[in-house]
Design a protein around this motif. Structure first.
Motif, PDB file in Angstrom:
ATOM      1  N   ASP A   1       1.245  -1.187  -0.139  1.00 61.93           N
ATOM      2  CA  ASP A   1      -0.053   0.158  -0.411  1.00 61.93           C
ATOM      3  C   ASP A   1       0.998   1.088  -0.220  1.00 61.93           C
ATOM      4  OD1 ASP A   1       0.662  -0.009   2.375  1.00 61.93           O
ATOM      5  OD2 ASP A   1      -1.145  -0.524   3.392  1.00 61.93           O
ATOM      6  N   ASP A   2      -0.182   2.507   0.316  1.00 63.03           N
ATOM      7  CA  ASP A   2       1.191   3.349   0.285  1.00 63.03           C
ATOM      8  C   ASP A   2       1.715   3.748   1.470  1.00 63.03           C
ATOM      9  OD1 ASP A   2       0.103   4.689  -1.448  1.00 63.03           O
ATOM     10  OD2 ASP A   2      -2.162   5.952  -0.399  1.00 63.03           O
ATOM     11  N   ASN A   3       2.144   2.503   2.357  1.00 67.04           N
ATOM     12  CA  ASN A   3       2.562   2.273   3.750  1.00 67.04           C
ATOM     13  C   ASN A   3       4.165   1.516   3.611  1.00 67.04           C
ATOM     14  OD1 ASN A   3       0.562   4.912   4.780  1.00 67.04           O
ATOM     15  ND2 ASN A   3       1.929   5.441   5.671  1.00 67.04           N
ATOM     16  N   ILE A   4       3.827   0.327   3.045  1.00 65.81           N
ATOM     17  CA  ILE A   4       4.055  -1.036   3.227  1.00 65.81           C
ATOM     18  C   ILE A   4       5.100  -1.665   1.951  1.00 65.81           C
ATOM     19  CG2 ILE A   4       4.722  -3.355   4.471  1.00 65.81           C
ATOM     20  CD1 ILE A   4       2.586  -2.181   6.290  1.00 65.81           C
ATOM     21  N   ALA A   5       6.390  -1.741   1.919  1.00 63.35           N
ATOM     22  CA  ALA A   5       7.048  -2.357   1.087  1.00 63.35           C
ATOM     23  C   ALA A   5       8.243  -3.367   0.948  1.00 63.35           C
ATOM     24  CB  ALA A   5       7.449  -1.583   0.124  1.00 63.35           C
ATOM     25  N   PHE A   6       7.912  -4.167   0.226  1.00 63.93           N
ATOM     26  CA  PHE A   6       9.319  -5.197   0.604  1.00 63.93           C
ATOM     27  C   PHE A   6       9.646  -5.656  -0.942  1.00 63.93           C
ATOM     28  CE2 PHE A   6       9.697  -9.749  -0.412  1.00 63.93           C
ATOM     29  CZ  PHE A   6      10.765  -9.999   0.666  1.00 63.93           C
ATOM     30  N   LYS A   7      11.133  -5.287  -0.093  1.00 64.60           N
ATOM     31  CA  LYS A   7      12.203  -5.388  -1.333  1.00 64.60           C
ATOM     32  C   LYS A   7      13.152  -6.993  -1.259  1.00 64.60           C
ATOM     33  CE  LYS A   7      12.835  -0.386  -1.001  1.00 64.60           C
ATOM     34  NZ  LYS A   7      13.827   0.510   0.271  1.00 64.60           N
ATOM     35  N   ALA A   8      13.235  -7.219  -2.661  1.00 67.12           N
ATOM     36  CA  ALA A   8      14.058  -8.683  -2.519  1.00 67.12           C
ATOM     37  C   ALA A   8      15.151  -7.735  -3.907  1.00 67.12           C
ATOM     38  CB  ALA A   8      13.295  -9.533  -2.815  1.00 67.12           C
ATOM     39  N   GLN A   9      16.174  -8.503  -3.388  1.00 70.19           N
ATOM     40  CA  GLN A   9      17.804  -7.868  -3.565  1.00 70.19           C
ATOM     41  C   GLN A   9      19.047  -9.186  -4.364  1.00 70.19           C
ATOM     42  OE1 GLN A   9      19.060  -4.412  -3.344  1.00 70.19           O
ATOM     43  NE2 GLN A   9      21.430  -4.477  -3.219  1.00 70.19           N
ATOM     44  N   LEU A  10      19.903  -8.996  -5.035  1.00 66.77           N
ATOM     45  CA  LEU A  10      20.101  -9.923  -4.777  1.00 66.77           C
ATOM     46  C   LEU A  10      21.698  -9.368  -6.121  1.00 66.77           C
ATOM     47  CD1 LEU A  10      19.394 -13.100  -7.107  1.00 66.77           C
ATOM     48  CD2 LEU A  10      19.572 -12.859  -4.665  1.00 66.77           C
ATOM     49  N   ASP A  11      22.909  -9.315  -5.218  1.00 66.78           N
ATOM     50  CA  ASP A  11      23.997  -9.006  -4.932  1.00 66.78           C
ATOM     51  C   ASP A  11      25.054  -9.774  -5.982  1.00 66.78           C
ATOM     52  OD1 ASP A  11      23.122  -6.588  -4.773  1.00 66.78           O
ATOM     53  OD2 ASP A  11      23.088  -6.969  -2.379  1.00 66.78           O
ATOM     54  N   HIS A  12      25.846  -9.021  -7.057  1.00 72.56           N
ATOM     55  CA  HIS A  12      27.296 -10.245  -7.343  1.00 72.56           C
ATOM     56  C   HIS A  12      29.123  -9.462  -7.347  1.00 72.56           C
ATOM     57  CE1 HIS A  12      30.022 -12.367  -9.182  1.00 72.56           C
ATOM     58  NE2 HIS A  12      29.978 -12.059 -10.445  1.00 72.56           N
ATOM     59  N   THR A  13      29.139  -8.945  -6.358  1.00 69.82           N
ATOM     60  CA  THR A  13      30.309  -8.684  -6.410  1.00 69.82           C
ATOM     61  C   THR A  13      31.595  -8.348  -6.420  1.00 69.82           C
ATOM     62  OG1 THR A  13      28.866  -6.792  -4.907  1.00 69.82           O
ATOM     63  CG2 THR A  13      31.377  -6.789  -5.149  1.00 69.82           C
ATOM     64  N   LEU A  14      32.591  -8.381  -7.606  1.00 69.72           N
ATOM     65  CA  LEU A  14      33.134  -8.658  -8.387  1.00 69.72           C
ATOM     66  C   LEU A  14      34.927  -7.850  -7.189  1.00 69.72           C
ATOM     67  CD1 LEU A  14      32.032  -9.525 -10.900  1.00 69.72           C
ATOM     68  CD2 LEU A  14      33.829 -10.654 -11.646  1.00 69.72           C
ATOM     69  N   ARG A  15      35.498  -8.744  -6.918  1.00 65.38           N
ATOM     70  CA  ARG A  15      37.196  -7.774  -5.935  1.00 65.38           C
ATOM     71  C   ARG A  15      38.042  -7.704  -6.287  1.00 65.38           C
ATOM     72  NH1 ARG A  15      35.089  -9.170   0.230  1.00 65.38           N
ATOM     73  NH2 ARG A  15      35.232 -11.272  -1.073  1.00 65.38           N
ATOM     74  N   GLY A  16      38.727  -7.290  -6.802  1.00 64.21           N
ATOM     75  CA  GLY A  16      39.680  -7.396  -6.984  1.00 64.21           C
ATOM     76  C   GLY A  16      41.375  -7.933  -6.730  1.00 64.21           C
ATOM     77  N   GLY A  17      41.839  -9.091  -6.401  1.00 66.85           N
ATOM     78  CA  GLY A  17      42.530  -9.522  -5.381  1.00 66.85           C
ATOM     79  C   GLY A  17      41.657 -10.855  -4.536  1.00 66.85           C
ATOM     80  N   GLU A  18      40.728 -10.259  -5.097  1.00 65.82           N
ATOM     81  CA  GLU A  18      40.014 -11.770  -3.534  1.00 65.82           C
ATOM     82  C   GLU A  18      38.628 -11.553  -4.461  1.00 65.82           C
ATOM     83  OE1 GLU A  18      38.652  -9.297  -0.022  1.00 65.82           O
ATOM     84  OE2 GLU A  18      40.019  -7.682  -0.589  1.00 65.82           O
ATOM     85  N   ALA A  19      37.807 -12.876  -4.126  1.00 64.76           N
ATOM     86  CA  ALA A  19      36.991 -14.124  -4.317  1.00 64.76           C
ATOM     87  C   ALA A  19      35.753 -12.905  -3.788  1.00 64.76           C
ATOM     88  CB  ALA A  19      36.404 -15.070  -3.389  1.00 64.76           C
ATOM     89  N   SER A  20      35.053 -13.277  -5.408  1.00 67.62           N
ATOM     90  CA  SER A  20      34.339 -12.641  -5.791  1.00 67.62           C
ATOM     91  C   SER A  20      32.513 -12.715  -4.755  1.00 67.62           C
ATOM     92  CB  SER A  20      32.964 -12.747  -7.812  1.00 67.62           C
ATOM     93  OG  SER A  20      32.519 -14.327  -7.464  1.00 67.62           O
TER      94      SER A  20
END
Length: 432
Positions: free
Chosen positions: A401-420
């Motif tokens: 509604d105008d007051n409540i929201a649900f979010k679902a997010q997937l992240d994939h981060t590559l890092r220099g010199g380290e594991a993703s």
């Protein structure tokens, strides 16, 4: 009032009959009756004015009642992430108590990463293979109008730290004076006008589409790179430019930035910022509502106060952005160049960063995609924990509604010199 009117009519009628019977030379009685009628009409007019005065005073008496009536939030017809400082000049969605308008924002989060020591434990989140719940920020936004042109804004944030300990942060505290559309001044603690995101989206997670901020625009207590908060003077306004819709931003203040180490070591970098200035210019052309194109330039001096031999750097931050938020679309694009020049030395570091975000709303659901890139490329103690980081995030936001929201997010981060690094972030955001 009706009694006076009937009396006047009777006297006029009697006067008319008397005029028919009286001889032409005897008009004294008629003139006397006319004077009496005029006196009655004057008294009637005075009574009407008193009634009008009492009726005009009735709303004022009602407004002084100690019972506060909340103003219900307005339905959200555009992208939920198109944030405006509604509290500064409009009262939509705000509650009013004795002249103080307020609104609150909160969130509950669940996050899991695929490595045990991969990232900063922000907002009480503990990195590890098992997921963790945390509350994040509880944000209270208060405003009050002092005069027709002056107002006060205060943003108080209750944030969760390690081991479910909570702290209080005064995110913004401003005395605002709007002389006209061309000159609007703010004095106090403000969010710096570096780019678009920092001025459009404040602390409430409800305001933004994604579950978190882009790394380059993250607050310093969550590992962000930029001086996002400061104390000083901020001036904004319109530039006469016809349908081009030019606006300017000019700021001068102090930003005492303390960054948490992104590696989760618990170390804090105190940049010991010198006074800064920030200049920005952006256009909102009438031909394409929802489009904003702009740039800004920020400069101060920083150094690692914890180092044994502190080195000072001249820090310059250049930003350019292109944003479109209309017709259920949200397209955000910002690029940054952070330049550190070591004092009394030819050593300089040029660190690029950018993010792009796209989303479109379909009824209650808004799928989104974001790609971000940060490369600090420095071996110095400042930003050494960041290094090279880039990758996509995607997910969806669902507004119940105008007051409540649900979010679902997937992240994939590559890092220099380290594991993703891979992560799942679930968030229940709300406003009240």
């Amino acid at each position: 009032m009706l009694r006076f009117r009937n009396t006047a009519l009777a006297l006029l009628f009697c006067g008319s009959l008397w005029g028919q019977e009286a001889p032409p030379s005897d008009r004294t009685m008629i003139e006397l009756l006319v004077q009496q009628v005029k006196a009655l009409q004057q008294e009637t007019g005075e009574l009407r004015e008193k009634v009008k005065t009492l009726e005009a005073d009735r709303p004022t008496i009602a407004s002084t009642s100690p019972v506060a009536t909340p103003v219900p939030p307005q339905p959200q017809t555009s992208a939920p992430s198109v944030a405006t400082d509604a509290s500064l000049g409009r009262n939509e969605g705000l509650y009013d108590i004795h002249g103080i308008q307020w609104r609150g924002f909160g969130e509950v989060n669940y996050k899991v990463l695929d490595q045990r020591q991969p990232e900063l434990g922000t907002y009480g989140f503990v990195p590890g293979s098992a997921g963790s719940f945390y509350t994040g920020d509880l944000d209270l936004l208060l405003t009050s109008r002092i005069t027709e042109r002056a107002s006060v804004l205060s943003e108080i944030v209750f944030g969760e730290g390690d081991a479910q300990r909570y702290g209080v942060n005064l995110a913004r505290a401003l005395l605002k004076y709007d002389y006209n559309d061309h000159l609007k001044m703010s004095f106090g603690r403000y969010h710096t006008g570096i780019g678009y995101y920092n001025t459009a989206f404040h602390n409430g997670a409800w305001l933004q589409t994604t579950a978190d901020r882009p790394l380059i625009m993250e607050f310093a207590n969550s590992g962000g790179l930029l001086p996002t908060q400061a104390v000083g003077v901020s001036v904004t306004g319109l530039i006469p430019s016809g349908k081009l819709g030019l606006n300017y931003t000019a700021e001068y203040g102090s930003s005492d930035t303390k960054r948490l180490d992104l590696t989760g070591s618990g170390e804090v970098t105190d940049e010991n910022n010198g006074n800064h200035f920030n200049l920005g210019l952006f256009a909102r052309p009438d031909a394409l509502p929802g489009l904003q194109i702009g740039a800004s330039f920020y400069h101060d001096k920083i150094g690692d106060g914890a180092a044994q031999e502190p080195v000072r750097y001249g820090q310059s931050i250049v930003n350019a952005h292109v944003v479109y938020t209309a017709h259920e679309f949200e397209i955000l694009n910002e690029g940054f160049l952070i330049r550190l020049a070591q004092q009394n030395s030819p050593i300089t570091f040029n660190m690029p960063a950018f993010y792009t975000q796209f989303s479109q709303r379909f009824g209650h659901i808004r799928p989104f995609f974001r790609y971000q890139y940060v490369n600090t490329n420095t071996d110095e103690e400042i930003f050494e924990d960041v290094g090279l980081r880039y990758g996509p995030s995607f997910g969806a936001r669902y507004d119940f509604d105008d007051n409540i929201a649900f979010k679902a997010q997937l992240d994939h981060t590559l890092r220099g010199g380290e594991a993703s690094l891979n992560g799942l972030h679930l968030q229940l955001a709300f406003t009240f």
